[in-house]
Design a protein around this motif. Structure first.
Motif, PDB file in Angstrom:
ATOM      1  N   ARG A 561      74.312 -11.125  -7.806  1.00 36.39           N
ATOM      2  CA  ARG A 561      75.636 -11.108  -8.432  1.00 36.39           C
ATOM      3  C   ARG A 561      76.145  -9.686  -8.627  1.00 36.39           C
ATOM      4  O   ARG A 561      77.354  -9.450  -8.648  1.00 36.39           O
ATOM      5  N   LEU A 562      75.219  -8.747  -8.788  1.00 32.43           N
ATOM      6  CA  LEU A 562      75.602  -7.344  -8.943  1.00 32.43           C
ATOM      7  C   LEU A 562      75.845  -6.666  -7.610  1.00 32.43           C
ATOM      8  O   LEU A 562      76.174  -5.474  -7.578  1.00 32.43           O
ATOM      9  N   GLY A 563      75.680  -7.400  -6.509  1.00 33.59           N
ATOM     10  CA  GLY A 563      75.869  -6.823  -5.186  1.00 33.59           C
ATOM     11  C   GLY A 563      74.699  -5.998  -4.717  1.00 33.59           C
ATOM     12  O   GLY A 563      74.793  -5.318  -3.688  1.00 33.59           O
ATOM     13  N   ARG A 564      73.579  -6.057  -5.407  1.00 32.82           N
ATOM     14  CA  ARG A 564      72.397  -5.265  -5.044  1.00 32.82           C
ATOM     15  C   ARG A 564      71.500  -6.130  -4.155  1.00 32.82           C
ATOM     16  O   ARG A 564      70.393  -6.533  -4.517  1.00 32.82           O
ATOM     17  N   TRP A 565      72.022  -6.428  -2.971  1.00 32.76           N
ATOM     18  CA  TRP A 565      71.399  -7.444  -2.115  1.00 32.76           C
ATOM     19  C   TRP A 565      70.064  -7.005  -1.539  1.00 32.76           C
ATOM     20  O   TRP A 565      69.197  -7.847  -1.291  1.00 32.76           O
ATOM     21  N   GLU A 566      69.890  -5.700  -1.300  1.00 32.97           N
ATOM     22  CA  GLU A 566      68.596  -5.245  -0.781  1.00 32.97           C
ATOM     23  C   GLU A 566      67.495  -5.510  -1.802  1.00 32.97           C
ATOM     24  O   GLU A 566      66.413  -6.007  -1.467  1.00 32.97           O
ATOM     25  N   GLU A 567      67.779  -5.199  -3.083  1.00 33.87           N
ATOM     26  CA  GLU A 567      66.810  -5.464  -4.136  1.00 33.87           C
ATOM     27  C   GLU A 567      66.612  -6.972  -4.337  1.00 33.87           C
ATOM     28  O   GLU A 567      65.493  -7.439  -4.584  1.00 33.87           O
ATOM     29  N   ALA A 568      67.723  -7.714  -4.237  1.00 34.80           N
ATOM     30  CA  ALA A 568      67.621  -9.166  -4.390  1.00 34.80           C
ATOM     31  C   ALA A 568      66.733  -9.757  -3.305  1.00 34.80           C
ATOM     32  O   ALA A 568      65.879 -10.619  -3.574  1.00 34.80           O
ATOM     33  N   LEU A 569      66.918  -9.297  -2.065  1.00 35.89           N
ATOM     34  CA  LEU A 569      66.098  -9.793  -0.950  1.00 35.89           C
ATOM     35  C   LEU A 569      64.626  -9.525  -1.211  1.00 35.89           C
ATOM     36  O   LEU A 569      63.780 -10.425  -1.055  1.00 35.89           O
ATOM     37  N   HIS A 570      64.314  -8.310  -1.640  1.00 41.40           N
ATOM     38  CA  HIS A 570      62.915  -7.968  -1.906  1.00 41.40           C
ATOM     39  C   HIS A 570      62.343  -8.857  -3.012  1.00 41.40           C
ATOM     40  O   HIS A 570      61.207  -9.346  -2.915  1.00 41.40           O
TER      41      HIS A 570
END
Length: 752
Positions: A561-570
């Motif tokens: 939701r924060l747009g931090r998709w790289e961290e979300a993926l990990h």
């Protein structure tokens, strides 16, 4: 001890509720906190050989009590305090409303338990043992009398460390002539019988003995004297359980026999493995389809259907692919097993405004006091209450609600409107309403239960807080996230005050608060709170406990939701890996995390890799849950979206048409999932330049959403925008402008 004795100036002993070889257990009142507890008073130490021995025994007791007090797991009885008073060592524990398994068998005439109950208990005990073994603790005296089943089905282990203390104080029974300190011969491992050093595998053997008795009605070696029992454990292979009871499932018999292996190294590796095998073997519950919308939406919570399900002790924990509620039986157990003594309501005004008469100490009826109900009538209602709970566990929520409403009416007539059993049934009826999508009705019912529990039990009683927490969940389902936040925050403050910040129920409430913060558009706070809860759950329950993994999943969702998709993926990849190890690769929660990996890859523009993830997921979901299961179709929908992102629009359109046709047949033409697929068809048609056909599909979606959701619903307005865009591509700009104006008007209205 007299029933008025005050221990340590704080714990007032009220009723003797148990007596054994090591001492007595009393129901007591904690005068400092105003709550009821159980106090276990060990027998006086007597006259040891010297002062040094007495000092060592006391120190051993303190050490063992500290170990027991450090255990924080919903499957282990909570130890609040310990100490010594007038030469008597005592433990203060949570007061359990239920029956130990020994009494459960005795009350049923020694008959074996229903198979579903055996599996349920086995699963919960294995998970609790796994936790305690991971803390380096071995029980050493696992037997039916040390396992308690609460009213809501939750199972708790008792007396951790105290059995070992009993050996040191010389209070355990001994076999004549053997010189071997004994616990209970029917449940002892061969190495324990031989006096060898024991480890967690000894507990696994004892678990096998307990399950054998629950499943067949007798222990594996039910012989005439203790010595014969010990010889049986040491030398004789047990008869297969299915030779006593043919309907037992094969996987359960195999687990029991593996646990009863004579050599420790031949038994399962650990209790976690036992729990996984039980979870894999049990029947999946019925599926309640979850809604999918074109934008982030609340996901359903609770036991996830299809394939296997979470261990039963996680009932009430936030589980499932996107958990946001407190869940079935998600709080300290509601009463429901019938009266376990005289229930005394709080003094206060009755509905007519007069004071309620106090109970007569002599036990004589007081004018206006409700007469004691017939025990057989109470017992019959207990059975029906349990039947309602079983229906709910099977996902048959409409039937469960009907049972609970009927039982609630009869309990109100028999026991009174504010009796805990009456309120337990009303609570379960409200829960059934929530599970069948009737959030507004559920909210009203929970509010009534909460108000009654405040009158009868007090505002900070765990059952009162349970009802209020479910109120917050219902408010969230109704879109009233500001109101839900207020209730969650209030309940959380009370739970922290009464139970402590690290209690599992406190952490569950904080988890729900984190999710609701996301619904309020406060993603940074949601992420921060979820991260704190995940760290606390990892510390208290373990990093791979299902609750911990659910919150780690929520952390990943907040990162997205924060747009931090790289961290979300990990984060999603770590959750998927740990769920595969803890729950199994085919568990619905594991598959849910893999689905989110595909979503994250798509958001990062890695569509080719996302397609690989979706294809593998579709294959596994179809194998585990079936090709027409809503979650299988959701993965296929993701595949179609990925194809479109790669510019393969003809393939994307074909996939969307197939998924839409199945969803329409399985879920209905107006189901949100079906409408999402229909919109995807329109998108594909437009990308292929077939705008007239696309307009027809967009209009179908908009009309259905307006009919189901209302003209001002955000999804309906988004569909009208789609329709206007399509009209513009067809050169019909005046119609497009009119639609845009109509869709913009509701958005500009002030919010009352």
């Amino acid at each position: 001890m007299g029933d008025s004795r005050l221990i340590h100036g704080r714990y007032r002993l009220l009723d003797l509720i148990g007596r054994g070889g090591m001492g007595e257990v009393w129901r007591a009142r904690d005068e400092s906190l105003g709550r009821y507890v159980a106090v276990k008073c060990l027998k006086p130490l007597g006259a040891p050989p010297d002062r040094s021995s007495a000092r060592l025994l006391r120190e051993r007791f303190r050490r063992e009590a500290r170990v027991a007090a450090a255990l924080q797991h919903r499957g282990v009885t909570v130890v609040h305090d310990f100490g010594e008073c007038d030469g008597v060592l005592y433990l203060v524990m949570e007061l359990l409303q239920g029956r130990d398994l020994s009494r459960l068998l005795e009350d049923d005439g020694g008959r074996p338990l229903p198979v579903a109950d055996v599996v349920d208990i086995a699963e919960q005990v294995a998970e609790a043992l796994a936790y305690t073994h991971e803390q380096g603790i071995v029980h050493r005296d696992l037997k039916p009398a040390n396992i308690v089943r609460l009213a809501d089905g939750t199972v708790k282990l008792c007396d951790f460390g105290i059995a070992r203390l009993g050996h040191d104080t010389g209070r355990t029974s001994r076999l004549t002539g053997t010189g071997i300190a004994m616990g209970t011969p029917h449940y002892m491992s061969p190495e324990q019988i031989g006096g060898d050093e024991v480890d967690r595998r000894s507990d696994l053997y004892s678990l096998g003995c307990v399950l054998y008795e629950l499943a067949t009605g007798t222990p594996p070696f039910d012989l005439d004297d203790a010595w014969a029992v010990l010889v049986g454990h040491r030398d004789t292979p047990p008869e297969p359980p299915r030779s006593h009871r043919a309907e037992l499932p094969g996987y359960l018999e195999r687990i029991i026999l593996d646990l009863l292996a004579k050599q420790p190294e031949q038994r399962p590796r650990d209790a976690r493995e036992v729990a996984r095998r039980i979870t894999a073997g049990r029947t999946a519950p019925a599926y309640a389809p979850a809604a999918v919308t074109s934008r982030p939406a609340p996901r359903t919570r609770g036991p996830v259907a299809g394939g296997t399900r979470l261990p039963s002790w996680t009932r009430g924990m936030t589980t499932g692919p996107k958990a946001v509620g407190t869940g079935p039986h998600g709080t300290p157990a509601d009463p429901g097993t019938g009266l376990s003594g005289v229930w005394t309501p709080r003094p206060g005004p009755d509905p007519a405004g007069d004071s309620l008469p106090a109970p007569d100490p002599a036990g004589e009826p007081v004018p206006g006091q409700r007469p004691e109900p017939p025990p057989e009538a109470v017992a019959a209602l207990v059975g029906r209450h349990r039947a309602g709970l079983s229906l709910g566990r099977l996902g048959r929520w409409t039937e469960a609600g009907e049972v609970h409403r009927a039982v609630a009416a009869e309990r109100e007539h028999l026991l009174g409107p504010d009796h805990p059993d009456t309120l337990a049934s009303r609570y379960e009826a409200a829960f059934a309403l929530s599970r069948t999508g009737r959030a507004a009705d559920a909210l009203r019912a929970y509010k009534q239960v909460a108000e009654a529990r405040i009158r009868a039990l007090g505002a900070d009683h765990p059952d009162t807080l349970a009802a209020r927490q479910e109120m917050a969940y219902a408010l969230g389902r109704l879109g009233r996230h500001v109101d839900a936040h207020r209730v969650y925050a209030s309940v959380l403050a009370a739970r922290e005050r009464v139970m402590g910040a690290d209690h599992p129920d406190t952490l569950r409430c904080r988890h729900n608060l984190a999710v609701n913060l996301g619904r309020l558009g406060r993603p940074e706070e949601s992420w921060r709170t979820a991260r704190e809860v995940a760290a606390a759950r990892a510390r208290v329950l373990g990093p791979r406990h299902p609750d911990t993994l659910v919150t780690r999943y929520e952390v990943a969702h907040a990162l997205g939701r924060l747009g931090r998709w790289e961290e979300a993926l990990h984060a999603y990849e770590e959750v998927a890996r740990d769920r595969a190890q803890a729950l199994g690769p085919d568990h619905p929660d594991t598959l849910a995390a893999r689905y989110e990996i595909g979503i994250s890859l798509g958001r990062l523009g890695r569509s080719a890799r996302a397609l690989t993830v979706y294809r593998e997921l579709i294959e596994d979901r179809a194998r585990v849950q079936g090709p027409d299961h809503p979650e299988t179709l959701r993965a296929r929908h993701g595949l179609g979206v990925g194809l479109g992102r790669l510019g393969r629009w003809a393939e994307a359109l074909a996939e969307a048409r197939q998924v839409c046709a199945i969803r329409e047949r399985v879920l209905g033409p107006d189901h949100p999932d079906t409408l999402v697929s229909r919109r995807e068809i329109a998108v594909g048609l437009g990308r292929l330049g077939r705008w007239a056909e696309a307009l027809t599909e967009y209009r179908r979606v908009a009309a259905a959403r307006e009919r189901v959701l209302g003209a001002d619903h955000p999804d309906t307005l988004a569909s009208r925008d789609d329709e206007a865009h399509c009209l513009g591509r067809l050169g019909r700009t005046a119609e497009a402008a009119e639609l845009h104006r109509g869709a913009a008007a509701p958005r500009s209205r002030p919010v009352c």
